[in-house]
Design a protein around this motif. Structure first.
Motif: not given
Length: 116
Positions: A62-73
């Protein structure tokens, strides 16, 4: 032996952005998840974000939702964490974690410092 190369940490002003990366090698599983955790001084390690490699399913605290984005290659077995609108309370050592069916593995961590 599973190995990690983490990078991208550093010093940033509040409101700024950073992108962390973590390249994992030395494992053979086709299906796995990769996650970012963080630990600030005097606090417990907490999960920040997670992504499953096959379907791209993601989870955010909840503390980072909307500000951080995780992705994977998947071709590079590399996970990224794009961090925007950073706050002083985001400052911590950020750890990459590889989660397989049989074992979990941790990266060495990278420091993120946010100045107010």
């Amino acid at each position: 032996q599973v190995q990690f190369v983490e990078s991208g940490g550093g010093l940033v002003n509040a409101g700024g952005s950073l992108t962390l990366s973590c390249a994992a090698s030395g494992f053979t599983e086709d299906h796995y998840a990769m996650a970012w955790f963080r630990q600030a001084p005097g606090k417990e390690r907490e999960g920040v974000a997670c992504i499953q490699n096959s379907y791209g399913t993601t989870y955010y605290s909840d503390s980072v939702n909307g500000r951080f984005t995780i992705s994977i290659d998947n071709a590079k077995n590399t996970v990224y964490l794009q961090m925007n609108s950073l706050k002083p309370e985001d400052a911590a050592v950020y750890y990459c974690k590889l989660e397989t069916a049989n074992n979990d593995y941790w990266g060495q961590g990278t420091q993120v410092t946010v100045s107010s």
